[in-house]
Design a protein around this motif. Structure first.
Motif, mmCIF file in Angstrom:
data_model
loop_
_atom_site.group_PDB
_atom_site.id
_atom_site.type_symbol
_atom_site.label_atom_id
_atom_site.label_comp_id
_atom_site.label_asym_id
_atom_site.label_seq_id
_atom_site.Cartn_x
_atom_site.Cartn_y
_atom_site.Cartn_z
ATOM 1 N N THR A 235 0.859 -1.165 0.000
ATOM 2 C CA THR A 235 0.000 0.000 0.000
ATOM 3 C C THR A 235 0.905 1.227 0.000
ATOM 4 O OG1 THR A 235 -1.881 1.041 1.139
ATOM 5 C CG2 THR A 235 -0.173 0.056 2.537
ATOM 6 N N HIS A 236 0.351 2.396 0.211
ATOM 7 C CA HIS A 236 1.167 3.613 0.225
ATOM 8 C C HIS A 236 0.891 4.430 1.485
ATOM 9 C CE1 HIS A 236 1.228 2.618 -4.131
ATOM 10 N NE2 HIS A 236 2.489 2.986 -3.991
ATOM 11 N N LEU A 237 1.966 4.884 2.094
ATOM 12 C CA LEU A 237 1.906 5.705 3.297
ATOM 13 C C LEU A 237 2.806 6.913 3.094
ATOM 14 C CD1 LEU A 237 1.177 6.197 6.304
ATOM 15 C CD2 LEU A 237 3.135 4.755 6.900
ATOM 16 N N LEU A 307 -4.295 4.824 4.381
ATOM 17 C CA LEU A 307 -3.391 4.106 3.476
ATOM 18 C C LEU A 307 -4.062 4.020 2.108
ATOM 19 C CD1 LEU A 307 -2.245 1.168 5.796
ATOM 20 C CD2 LEU A 307 -1.060 3.329 5.349
#
Length: 308
Positions: A235-237, A307
């Motif tokens: 995922t992206h944070l 997220l």
């Protein structure tokens, strides 16, 4: 029986060893050429090539099995049977027709389900509770030949793709030896696949690993298990990729947006479309993988962060 063994990936290693232990005549091991690998791009043999050299077996590494000179090479070897396990290339009909007892393939699913390149991964991703291995005769269609033997096994709730890979590799090796034994004795009873029940396990792409937090927690958990070792579930944070190496399900649920971090006090919990997923081991882009607790100590994540 005089056998040519064709394989490349690690899944094939137990089968090669099992045939040798069963005292079959392995006339030759055919595998893909050594290729550059790793950051240094050093020329590296595939697992089967490395194992064949250690076993002092004759090794043949053609770039293509479709060339006339390669077909002639197989004819000169005159094998009784060709065993194919995770070779990685489709065989031409001219090669398939050479051995007296045909070409026998070990496939890591219960055919006709999960034909294709990544049956182990997709079985876990799709939440299957049972899978297995199948030996079949190779024909011109992908994974569509006659079934010779099959063996079932349960998929454990915490089993990931590498774990299942290793179990099925061993099961496949035993099934291959038994299949060849039954072919030799005339006991084998091939049966046609029911093509109307065929499902497919396509090659995995990097983008497949991107998590859609609107999915159920159970489905995301299965993707964490199934997309190992590559591309991983991620995922992206804060604009960086966050890979999830280990996760756990919980009975808890909260009224929050999908992808929202709902707990950061010593644990990293994320709201899904349905349910909550605990992130156990993570790896931020450019960093080493670590337990979520250690990650939270070094990277201040606020409750309510989304997220994406």
């Amino acid at each position: 029986m005089k056998i040519i063994f064709m394989g490349s990936a690690a899944f094939a290693v137990p089968s090669l060893m099992a045939l040798a232990e069963a005292e079959h005549e392995i006339a030759e091991v055919v595998t893909q050429p050594d290729k550059p690998a790793g950051r240094g791009r050093e020329i590296t043999p595939c697992p089967i090539a490395a194992k064949a050299r250690k076993m002092n077996l004759q090794l043949y590494q053609p770039k293509s099995v479709k060339k006339p000179e390669v077909i002639s090479h197989f004819k000169e070897r005159a094998p009784d049977l060709i065993a194919i396990v995770a070779y990685g290339k489709i065989l031409p009909i001219e090669l398939i027709e050479i051995p007296k007892f045909g070409c026998v393939n070990v496939h890591s699913s219960l055919l006709p389900k999960y034909r294709g390149a990544a049956p182990i991964n997709w079985a876990i991703i799709n939440g299957e509770t049972e899978t297995g291995v199948t030996t079949m005769r190779i024909n011109e269609e992908m994974d569509a030949g006659e079934i010779l033997l099959s063996c079932k096994t349960d998929i454990d709730d915490v089993e990931d793709a590498p774990m299942l890979h290793d179990r099925l590799a061993q099961m496949g090796s035993n099934l291959l030896v038994e299949t060849i034994s039954q072919i030799e004795s005339g006991r084998i009873r091939p049966r046609n696949q029911d093509h109307t029940k065929a499902t497919y396990a396509p090659m995995i792409r990097k983008e497949d690993g991107l998590i859609d937090w609107s999915m159920r927690a159970k489905d995301i958990y299965n993707r964490v298990r199934g997309f190992k070792p590559w591309p991983g579930a991620f995922t992206h944070l804060g604009g960086k990729s966050l890979r999830i190496h280990e996760a756990a399900l919980t009975d808890l649920d909260f009224d929050a947006a999908p992808g929202e971090i709902i707990e950061t006090d010593g644990a990293l919990a994320v709201k899904c479309g349905s349910g909550v997923l605990y992130l156990i081991e993570v790896q931020l882009e450019g960093k080493k993988k670590m337990p979520a607790q250690d990650f939270l100590r070094g990277y201040k994540v606020k409750k309510g962060t989304i997220l994406k």
